[in-house]
Each structure stands twice: as C-alpha cells, then as structure tokens.
Design an enzyme around this catalytic site. Structure first.
Site, short mmCIF file in Angstrom:
data_model
loop_
_atom_site.label_atom_id
_atom_site.label_comp_id
_atom_site.label_asym_id
_atom_site.label_seq_id
_atom_site.Cartn_x
_atom_site.Cartn_y
_atom_site.Cartn_z
CG ASP A 289 -2.00 1.03 1.15
OD1 ASP A 289 -2.00 1.84 0.20
OD2 ASP A 289 -2.87 1.05 2.04
CG HIS A 290 3.27 4.19 -3.02
ND1 HIS A 290 3.08 5.42 -3.61
CD2 HIS A 290 4.60 4.10 -2.77
CE1 HIS A 290 4.23 6.04 -3.72
NE2 HIS A 290 5.18 5.27 -3.24
#
Length: 345
Positions: A289-290
């Site tokens: 998850d960026h």
C-alpha cells in the site's frame, strides 16, 4: 432561427463551465477521496479497482469505474487538463517527485505529488501518492504501468479562485517538482506563490512549516500542513499529532529505507499502520500500500488526513504535506480500516 436562438442561450453556459472536482457519478462535487486498491487477485480488473467517497456518500462506496478510465472520479477530474477549454484562461501545475518516466526524478526536493488546475472562478487541488502520474498536458489521461500493484490515495477539493494564493504558498513550503505548468500573467499577479512554485522556487527563511485552513467552494474547511526540508522532523509525530491533539495512526510505504518506528515519546503518540481492510475481499498489508494518510484515534474531534509523504529518515529532511478533514463520516471511514498497527517498544 430557433436553432440559433437555442445556441445563443446555451453558449454562455458552456463557456462558463467551472473547473471542479468531478465525482463518480460524473457530476461536479465539492470534494472527493479515492483509495485505489492494491492488486489483490488475478481478475482482469485487478489493480484498477478503487473505493470512493464524497460529501453525499456517507462513507466508502465501491468505485463506479476503473482508475484508467476517464469515467472515474480521478479520470474525469484530470481529463479537464487534456480537453480543450472553452476559455484558454486557465492555470495549471502538475508536480511529482517521481515524474512521468521521460522526466528526471529529484530526490533533493519535496516528496510531493499533485495537480492544480483553475480558472478565474474556481479550480481544484488534487493531492495523491502515485509515481509517474498523471501524463503531461500534451498527451491524454492514462494510468502508469508501474502503478497497478500497490494501493494509492487521492484527495480532490474544489476551491474558489483566491484560495489558490494559500495553495501556492503551501507548494512553496513543499518544494514541489513541477514537470508541466502554465501560470499566465493574469494569474501570477493574483497568485504570486503559485507562479513561484511552478518555477521551482521555495521559501528561503523560517518558519519552515506552515498550516492553513483552506475553505472549499461550498464552505467546508480543510486544514493543510506543509513542511520544508529545513523543518528537519517527521511531519506526523513532529507536528500533526500535536496540532490535532490526538494519537495518530499513519498509513505509508513501509518498504523504503530508514522507516521511523512508532513514536510514543511525545504527548501524543504516532503509530505505523500494518494491516488495512475494507472487507474480507479487500484485506491487505501496508507493504503493498503506497497510499499516505493518517487518522486520529480520538473521535473528539475526529480527523483524517490524506497527503504525499512517508515516515522515514530521508523524508524528515524533505518537504511534504497532508490535507486534513474534521468530518465524522470521513474520520470513521478511515479509522475502521486499521486492523493492525505497530506498538511502541
């Protein structure tokens, strides 16, 4: 004669179409938040699905389209950059510390990503977390091939014209990396810092951080935090938690070097998120998850913030920021996503 009369009535309406955020229903909205999901399965649409909310949704809804479509909220909003304007009297700034692949990255400037587009009435500021996005204005809307795997976050707010004076100042603190911009003279006289930011200028004297309340076109307040590299501290534990007077849980990219551990040394603690879940089919680790967001543990008042900077040693020494909303529905929608986080040692 009847057709000419109809066109005479319609043309002023067409010419005055406002620049605004567009929602998933294709209509103008005051603001929206989009959470692109990571690549979670092997379906043809994997990596393009997203969750969506705006002022009327009451929380998260499944995205009505796909991230690479101009029918999506992000796509339709940004498509205003690529479609000919009825009036060419617009200003825009596209910035990204990891610009599209044919532009050079600059690790010495702020860890910031976003788009500003406005005319003399309204405009939008879109803050996001996606590298190499969006394409410059001489191309067309598209989704970068590198951005299918990880989660990404977006917040778009529609602001009246003069609010972009403060937006420009925040971008000066952030030390943005613009890769496509146009701030004509008619705008730069009113919005000098927006013009300066588009020319890669930055603040030159302390204080090295600035918070400001930005008021949307419909009167909703958003609290913007922007720090310069010389601030020399973590955005969240070193500043945001103290202002919001609450413990924070921060979702950010856990795969970079020098990750800062959860911090319980301040009056208000800052924790790193580890596991995010919308439901059983969208349950994922922060390692894929960026997105960049934080949420207060306290609901009195409850805050949720969406931004563009991580918690790591390098980014203590880089510009960046976050945009916060004190909205019960938005706060709850983010608070319930955190399924696990790192405790302090």
């Amino acid at each position: 004669m009847a057709l000419k009369l109809l066109m005479a009535i319609l043309m002023p309406c067409l010419a005055s179409a406002a620049i605004t955020c567009y929602g998933d229903n294709g209509q103008p909205v005051d603001w929206f938040i989009v959470y692109k999901l990571p690549h979670l399965d092997r379906s043809p649409e994997a990596g393009m699905l997203y969750m969506y909310q705006d002022e009327s949704s009451g929380g998260w809804l499944r995205g009505a389209s796909l991230m690479n479509s101009t029918a999506s909220a992000v796509g339709k909003t940004l498509n205003q950059l690529y479609e000919p304007s009825e009036s060419q009297n617009v200003a825009y700034v596209l910035y990204n510390d990891q610009p599209p692949k044919y532009s050079a990255a600059n690790g010495l400037r702020g860890h910031t990503k976003g788009v500003v587009l406005l005319d003399k009435e309204t405009g939008f500021w879109l803050v996001h977390s996606t590298p190499h996005f969006p394409p410059p204005t001489d191309l067309k809307y598209d989704w970068p091939s590198n951005a299918f795997h990880n989660g990404q976050s977006f917040i778009c707010v529609t602001y009246p014209y003069l609010q972009f004076k403060d937006v420009g100042t925040q971008l000066m603190y952030n030390t943005i990396t613009p890769y496509d911009s146009s701030v004509p003279d008619g705008f730069s006289a009113d919005l000098p810092d927006l013009h300066s930011a588009s020319m890669k200028k930055q603040v030159r004297s302390p204080p090295w951080n600035r918070q400001v309340t930005l008021t949307s076109a419909k009167g909703k307040a958003f609290l913007s935090f922007a720090k310069h590299a010389n601030f020399g501290d973590d955005l969240y534990s070193g500043w945001v938690s103290e202002v919001l007077k609450s413990d924070l849980c921060v979702q950010f990219w856990l795969n970079s070097r020098g990750i800062l551990p959860s911090n319980c040394s301040q009056a208000y603690h800052t924790y790193n998120a580890k596991q995010i879940a919308f439901d059983s089919s969208a349950n994922f680790s922060s390692h894929v998850d960026h997105s960049k967001w934080c949420v207060t543990w306290s609901d009195s008042p409850g805050w949720a913030c969406i931004g563009d900077i991580n918690r790591d040693e390098e980014e203590e020494k880089r510009g960046g920021g976050t945009v916060c909303s004190q909205d019960p529905n938005v706060w709850k929608s983010f608070q319930i996503l955190v399924k696990d986080y790192s405790k302090c040692d």
